[in-house]
Motif scaffolding. Structure first.
Motif, PDB file in Angstrom:
ATOM      1  N   SER A 290       0.937  -1.150  -0.016  1.00 16.44           N
ATOM      2  CA  SER A 290       0.022   0.168   0.155  1.00 16.44           C
ATOM      3  C   SER A 290       0.745   1.156   0.008  1.00 16.44           C
ATOM      4  CB  SER A 290      -1.003   0.096   1.227  1.00 16.44           C
ATOM      5  OG  SER A 290      -1.670  -1.264   1.585  1.00 16.44           O
ATOM      6  N   THR A 291       2.101   1.149   0.722  1.00 10.55           N
ATOM      7  CA  THR A 291       2.903   2.449   0.847  1.00 10.55           C
ATOM      8  C   THR A 291       3.393   2.674  -0.591  1.00 10.55           C
ATOM      9  OG1 THR A 291       3.359   1.654   3.082  1.00 10.55           O
ATOM     10  CG2 THR A 291       4.804   3.366   2.051  1.00 10.55           C
ATOM     11  N   LEU A 292       3.909   1.675  -1.078  1.00 10.92           N
ATOM     12  CA  LEU A 292       4.433   1.766  -2.511  1.00 10.92           C
ATOM     13  C   LEU A 292       3.355   2.765  -3.324  1.00 10.92           C
ATOM     14  CD1 LEU A 292       6.839  -0.772  -3.588  1.00 10.92           C
ATOM     15  CD2 LEU A 292       7.158   1.602  -3.197  1.00 10.92           C
ATOM     16  N   LEU A 293       2.240   1.703  -3.372  1.00  6.96           N
ATOM     17  CA  LEU A 293       0.975   2.534  -4.244  1.00  6.96           C
ATOM     18  C   LEU A 293       0.816   3.690  -4.033  1.00  6.96           C
ATOM     19  CD1 LEU A 293      -0.987   1.968  -6.352  1.00  6.96           C
ATOM     20  CD2 LEU A 293      -2.327   0.947  -4.766  1.00  6.96           C
ATOM     21  N   PHE A 294       0.651   4.024  -2.642  1.00  8.34           N
ATOM     22  CA  PHE A 294       0.491   5.495  -2.114  1.00  8.34           C
ATOM     23  C   PHE A 294       1.522   6.511  -2.821  1.00  8.34           C
ATOM     24  CE2 PHE A 294       1.357   9.136   0.473  1.00  8.34           C
ATOM     25  CZ  PHE A 294       0.450   9.699   0.529  1.00  8.34           C
ATOM     26  N   VAL A 295       2.912   6.125  -2.774  1.00  8.13           N
ATOM     27  CA  VAL A 295       4.051   7.143  -3.483  1.00  8.13           C
ATOM     28  C   VAL A 295       3.662   7.184  -4.946  1.00  8.13           C
ATOM     29  CG1 VAL A 295       6.357   7.306  -4.039  1.00  8.13           C
ATOM     30  CG2 VAL A 295       5.540   6.417  -1.619  1.00  8.13           C
ATOM     31  N   VAL A 296       3.235   6.327  -5.492  1.00 10.48           N
ATOM     32  CA  VAL A 296       2.984   6.233  -6.843  1.00 10.48           C
ATOM     33  C   VAL A 296       1.946   7.284  -7.175  1.00 10.48           C
ATOM     34  CG1 VAL A 296       2.119   4.956  -9.047  1.00 10.48           C
ATOM     35  CG2 VAL A 296       3.836   4.038  -7.516  1.00 10.48           C
ATOM     36  N   LEU A 297       0.709   6.903  -6.564  1.00 16.54           N
ATOM     37  CA  LEU A 297      -0.598   7.833  -6.697  1.00 16.54           C
ATOM     38  C   LEU A 297      -0.239   9.293  -6.384  1.00 16.54           C
ATOM     39  CD1 LEU A 297      -3.464   5.313  -5.809  1.00 16.54           C
ATOM     40  CD2 LEU A 297      -2.370   5.966  -8.167  1.00 16.54           C
ATOM     41  N   PHE A 298       0.392   9.482  -5.254  1.00 11.77           N
ATOM     42  CA  PHE A 298       0.714  10.742  -4.712  1.00 11.77           C
ATOM     43  C   PHE A 298       1.631  11.464  -5.899  1.00 11.77           C
ATOM     44  CE2 PHE A 298       3.012  14.144  -2.164  1.00 11.77           C
ATOM     45  CZ  PHE A 298       1.785  14.472  -1.466  1.00 11.77           C
ATOM     46  N   PHE A 299       2.372  10.608  -6.384  1.00 15.74           N
ATOM     47  CA  PHE A 299       3.128  11.389  -7.363  1.00 15.74           C
ATOM     48  C   PHE A 299       2.541  11.788  -8.578  1.00 15.74           C
ATOM     49  CE2 PHE A 299       6.425  11.076 -10.881  1.00 15.74           C
ATOM     50  CZ  PHE A 299       7.159  12.218 -10.522  1.00 15.74           C
ATOM     51  N   ILE A 300       1.465  10.936  -9.069  1.00 18.27           N
ATOM     52  CA  ILE A 300       0.419  11.528 -10.173  1.00 18.27           C
ATOM     53  C   ILE A 300      -0.342  12.790  -9.774  1.00 18.27           C
ATOM     54  CG2 ILE A 300      -1.330  10.562 -11.456  1.00 18.27           C
ATOM     55  CD1 ILE A 300      -0.214   7.643 -11.185  1.00 18.27           C
ATOM     56  N   ASN A 301      -0.917  12.657  -8.412  1.00 19.00           N
ATOM     57  CA  ASN A 301      -1.670  13.632  -7.956  1.00 19.00           C
ATOM     58  C   ASN A 301      -0.672  14.990  -8.023  1.00 19.00           C
ATOM     59  OD1 ASN A 301      -3.525  14.938  -6.931  1.00 19.00           O
ATOM     60  ND2 ASN A 301      -3.091  14.361  -4.679  1.00 19.00           N
ATOM     61  N   LEU A 302       0.559  15.013  -7.907  1.00 19.20           N
ATOM     62  CA  LEU A 302       1.324  16.185  -7.689  1.00 19.20           C
ATOM     63  C   LEU A 302       1.572  16.641  -9.203  1.00 19.20           C
ATOM     64  CD1 LEU A 302       4.270  15.830  -5.336  1.00 19.20           C
ATOM     65  CD2 LEU A 302       2.177  17.096  -4.957  1.00 19.20           C
ATOM     66  N   LEU A 303       1.764  15.846 -10.054  1.00 17.28           N
ATOM     67  CA  LEU A 303       2.002  16.066 -11.719  1.00 17.28           C
ATOM     68  C   LEU A 303       0.611  16.732 -12.156  1.00 17.28           C
ATOM     69  CD1 LEU A 303       3.733  12.922 -13.347  1.00 17.28           C
ATOM     70  CD2 LEU A 303       4.404  15.307 -13.165  1.00 17.28           C
ATOM     71  N   TYR A 304      -0.276  16.214 -11.777  1.00 18.13           N
ATOM     72  CA  TYR A 304      -1.649  16.669 -12.012  1.00 18.13           C
ATOM     73  C   TYR A 304      -1.922  17.912 -11.741  1.00 18.13           C
ATOM     74  CZ  TYR A 304      -6.648  17.122 -12.188  1.00 18.13           C
ATOM     75  OH  TYR A 304      -8.037  17.785 -12.254  1.00 18.13           O
ATOM     76  N   ILE A 305      -1.727  18.395 -10.370  1.00 17.72           N
ATOM     77  CA  ILE A 305      -1.929  19.700 -10.056  1.00 17.72           C
ATOM     78  C   ILE A 305      -0.862  20.699 -10.719  1.00 17.72           C
ATOM     79  CG2 ILE A 305      -1.436  21.256  -7.739  1.00 17.72           C
ATOM     80  CD1 ILE A 305      -2.529  18.777  -6.321  1.00 17.72           C
ATOM     81  N   ARG A 306       0.288  20.381 -10.798  1.00 13.82           N
ATOM     82  CA  ARG A 306       1.199  21.400 -11.611  1.00 13.82           C
ATOM     83  C   ARG A 306       0.680  21.228 -13.016  1.00 13.82           C
ATOM     84  NH1 ARG A 306       6.679  21.302 -10.309  1.00 13.82           N
ATOM     85  NH2 ARG A 306       6.146  22.723  -8.378  1.00 13.82           N
ATOM     86  N   PHE A 307       0.166  20.321 -13.697  1.00  9.03           N
ATOM     87  CA  PHE A 307      -0.007  20.608 -15.069  1.00  9.03           C
ATOM     88  C   PHE A 307      -1.319  21.211 -15.389  1.00  9.03           C
ATOM     89  CE2 PHE A 307      -1.222  18.818 -19.216  1.00  9.03           C
ATOM     90  CZ  PHE A 307       0.180  18.386 -19.519  1.00  9.03           C
ATOM     91  N   LEU A 308      -2.370  21.198 -14.285  1.00  7.36           N
ATOM     92  CA  LEU A 308      -3.416  22.200 -14.345  1.00  7.36           C
ATOM     93  C   LEU A 308      -3.417  23.342 -13.662  1.00  7.36           C
ATOM     94  CD1 LEU A 308      -6.701  20.055 -14.569  1.00  7.36           C
ATOM     95  CD2 LEU A 308      -5.334  21.317 -16.585  1.00  7.36           C
ATOM     96  N   LYS A 309      -2.270  23.732 -12.770  1.00  6.02           N
ATOM     97  CA  LYS A 309      -2.105  24.729 -11.952  1.00  6.02           C
ATOM     98  C   LYS A 309      -3.514  24.926 -11.124  1.00  6.02           C
ATOM     99  CE  LYS A 309       1.084  27.241 -15.188  1.00  6.02           C
ATOM    100  NZ  LYS A 309       0.908  26.491 -16.426  1.00  6.02           N
ATOM    101  N   ILE A 310      -4.140  24.027 -10.784  1.00  6.69           N
ATOM    102  CA  ILE A 310      -5.311  24.135  -9.828  1.00  6.69           C
ATOM    103  C   ILE A 310      -4.788  24.621  -8.381  1.00  6.69           C
ATOM    104  CG2 ILE A 310      -7.039  22.832 -11.174  1.00  6.69           C
ATOM    105  CD1 ILE A 310      -6.432  20.606  -9.304  1.00  6.69           C
ATOM    106  N   GLY A 311      -5.495  25.272  -7.744  1.00  9.01           N
ATOM    107  CA  GLY A 311      -5.270  25.621  -6.566  1.00  9.01           C
ATOM    108  C   GLY A 311      -4.431  26.824  -6.480  1.00  9.01           C
ATOM    109  N   LYS A 312      -3.972  27.329  -7.663  1.00  9.38           N
ATOM    110  CA  LYS A 312      -3.307  28.647  -7.616  1.00  9.38           C
ATOM    111  C   LYS A 312      -4.382  29.791  -7.484  1.00  9.38           C
ATOM    112  CE  LYS A 312       1.107  27.680  -8.444  1.00  9.38           C
ATOM    113  NZ  LYS A 312       1.300  27.136  -9.688  1.00  9.38           N
ATOM    114  N   GLU A 313      -3.714  31.010  -6.686  1.00 11.51           N
ATOM    115  CA  GLU A 313      -4.725  31.968  -6.340  1.00 11.51           C
ATOM    116  C   GLU A 313      -5.484  32.537  -7.749  1.00 11.51           C
ATOM    117  OE1 GLU A 313      -5.229  33.230  -3.252  1.00 11.51           O
ATOM    118  OE2 GLU A 313      -4.164  31.375  -2.823  1.00 11.51           O
ATOM    119  N   GLY A 314      -6.582  32.903  -7.452  1.00 12.27           N
ATOM    120  CA  GLY A 314      -7.224  33.378  -8.695  1.00 12.27           C
ATOM    121  C   GLY A 314      -8.772  33.158  -8.567  1.00 12.27           C
TER     122      GLY A 314
END
Lengths: 314, 280
Positions: A290-314
């Motif tokens: 589970s821990t390994l899977l978590f690391v993988v999914l968390f990484f995808i989550n970060l990429l996604y947030i980066r990619f869409l720039k969601i959560g940025k002020e505005g």
């Protein structure tokens, strides 16, 4: 920041009110509003996460017998052929649903978004209906659909095409994954279709008109206007499907009764974790997975947030 | 040109009809099969389609009522309770958090946003082991609260409310303060009501999630009478012969509530799904 002066003035004027309301002030209220989140974050995310990492370093038998084993669970994981099977199945499944869902949902959305298409709302609803079912309901149907009998619709088609009937769920790893992909796509296509329809409606009509004036045909409009305009939605759908694919459990659990998948057919990462923990009681080992899977999914989550720039002020 | 248009329309209709047929066939099959009383006729090693009208009857539905003291309806009730609890709790907490993060400028706000974002799409499955242990020590295993609590305050819903609250006119908050309105009253009486469409969309999404949830209730609920519909139904798929009579009838009934909800307010549903996606 024209609001600063106003709000400063307001806090100044609010002193009296602040005293009257006690904790009900602008300074304290946001912390009270967010308290449920903080509690739930700590109790149901941060603490379990830490606990899981700790468990992954232990050999746990039953509830009471615990010994610290360091990285042993992780080492074991990489030599475990069944883990590799599960990972391969999950990755193939994810690739399958990505291709089917993105391509078909996009195609159907473009068709349904076209004003010349008749009965648009009726077709939209019909295609969405499967999304209302649980995996159990879908599973009941599809385990019969992929049954081995030679009179099932699928095997009838196979015979008609000159192939023999197949026991789809027990034949090879590939037919197993195929059955899983079809079962999931049946349930997920409608939702993705709606996502794309939503994305299409946000593309300004003028872009199409401009493209038409420039002499672009339907295909060129699709490639140069529609797909770039849908980019954020495509990223969203791809991310959601990747999560859905890597975490898939129910489909396997239902298609093969109680998750009793034969040999290496149909087993997925989460199903293997579930069986390791709740059927074989090797909690530490399951926690490492589970821990390994978590690391993988968390990484995808970060990429996604980066990619869409969601959560940025505005 | 005109002929081209017509052949396009025919092509499109055929295409859509094929997909619609594939989408709807399982429903038709489940409904028809649920009315067949002698299940050995329905399928041998997979489904067969040769069902004749004289095979039909309501015996399977009557069986759901009589077998095991009608435990099926107990499951149905459990699903109703879990769905209601989950939806209410989720809407209440997520809306408060989303509202606060978007309307107030307070110390630590950035950290909150990072916390919300970082857990946004972490699925249930990852934390099932430690959460199971936690529920064990809280003595919440095999209870409604155990099913509902861990995932009610979802980052996904919070983010949605954050976006929605940010689109509301903030002057209203300031005006209410001038009038001496407390912060909670502002939320309850002014901003909350403005967020009703958001509650509707998110409510539908969360209710659907809870109604169809499978893995976590499967882990938490351990006695037959506490199962939710999904968990209960799959017990009929036992390795020792499948009880298809009850499975088909039960499956049909389990879909009906969401189906009614959907057919009655399709637009709310569709906008709920759309609201769930991220607007780029």
């Amino acid at each position: 920041m024209g609001g600063v002066g106003v709000s400063l003035m307001l806090t100044g004027r609010k002193r009296g009110a602040a005293e009257r309301h006690g904790i009900n002030t602008m300074r304290i209220a946001p912390y009270l509003f967010t308290l449920p989140f903080v509690i739930s974050f700590c109790l149901f995310f941060a603490y379990p996460l830490g606990y899981m990492v700790m468990m992954s370093l232990e050999n746990i038998e039953g509830i009471s017998s615990v010994t610290f084993v360091g990285m042993k669970n992780y080492v074991r994981l990489f030599g475990d052929a069944r883990v590799m099977n599960a990972v391969r199945n999950s990755v193939m499944f994810t690739a399958g649903i990505l291709v089917l869902n993105v391509v078909l949902a996009l195609l159907l959305a473009v068709v349904l978004n076209n004003r010349q298409t008749p009965l648009r709302n009726m077709f939209r609803s019909a295609l969405y209906l499967p999304a209302l079912t649980s995996i159990i309901v879908a599973g009941i149907y599809f385990r019969l659909f992929f049954g081995s009998g030679d009179r099932t619709p699928l095997n009838s088609v196979m015979s008609f095409l000159g192939f023999g009937p197949k026991a789809w769920l027990f034949d090879t790893v590939y037919t197993g994954v195929f059955a899983l992909v079809i079962t999931s796509t049946w349930r997920w296509l409608g939702t993705n279709l709606i996502y794309f329809l939503c994305g299409l409606q946000s593309i300004p009509q003028e872009l199409y008109e401009a493209a038409e004036i420039d002499g672009a045909g339907p295909l060129q409009r699709l490639i140069y206007v529609t797909i770039p305009g849908l980019r954020p939605m495509i990223v969203f759908v791809v991310t959601v499907l990747t999560y859905g694919g890597l975490r898939m459990f129910g489909e396997s659990y239902v298609l093969w009764t109680n998750g009793n998948t034969p040999n290496n057919i149909g087993i997925t990462i989460v199903l293997y974790i579930y069986k390791t923990a709740f059927a074989r009681y090797q909690t530490g080992y399951a926690a490492a997975m589970s821990t390994l899977l978590f690391v993988v999914l968390f990484f995808i989550n970060l990429l996604y947030i980066r990619f869409l720039k969601i959560g940025k002020e505005g | 040109m005109k002929r081209q248009k017509r052949s396009y329309r025919i092509f499109i209709i055929v295409l859509l009809a094929v997909f619609a047929l594939m989408a709807l066939m399982p429903f038709v099959y489940l409904v028809v099969a649920s009315l067949v009383e002698d299940m050995s006729q329905v399928f041998k090693n997979g489904l067969a389609l040769d069902i004749t009208p004289d095979m039909l009857g309501t015996g399977n539905y009557r069986m759901l009522v009589t077998e095991q003291h009608g435990v099926f309806f107990r499951w149905f009730w459990n699903s109703v309770v879990v769905t209601a609890m989950f939806t209410v709790l989720s809407l209440a907490t997520s809306s408060m958090v989303g509202y606060a993060v978007s309307v107030y400028r307070f110390r630590g706000r950035k950290i909150y946003i990072i916390m919300i974002m970082s857990t946004m799409m972490i699925p249930v499955e990852i934390l099932m082991l430690p959460l199971y242990r936690e529920m064990l020590s809280f003595r919440l295993l095999n209870t409604y609260l155990g099913v509902v609590l861990p995932f009610a305050d979802s980052s996904f819903a919070i983010y949605f409310f954050m976006q929605y609250a940010a689109s509301l006119p903030r002057e209203l908050v300031d005006a209410a303060r001038v009038d001496g309105c407390g912060e909670f009253a502002i939320f309850l009486k002014i901003m909350g009501p403005l967020m009703i469409p958001a509650f509707g969309s998110m409510g539908i999404l969360q209710a659907m999630t809870a109604w169809n949830d499978f893995l976590w209730p499967l882990i938490v609920m351990s006695t037959n009478e506490n199962f939710t519909l999904t968990v209960g139904l799959q017990t009929y798929l036992s390795p020792y012969g499948n009880n298809y009579n009850m499975l088909f009838a039960g499956a049909v009934i389990s879909v009906i509530p969401l189906m009614i909800l959907f057919l009655c307010n399709q637009n709310a549903f569709i906008s709920g799904i759309m609201a769930g996606s991220v607007k780029g």
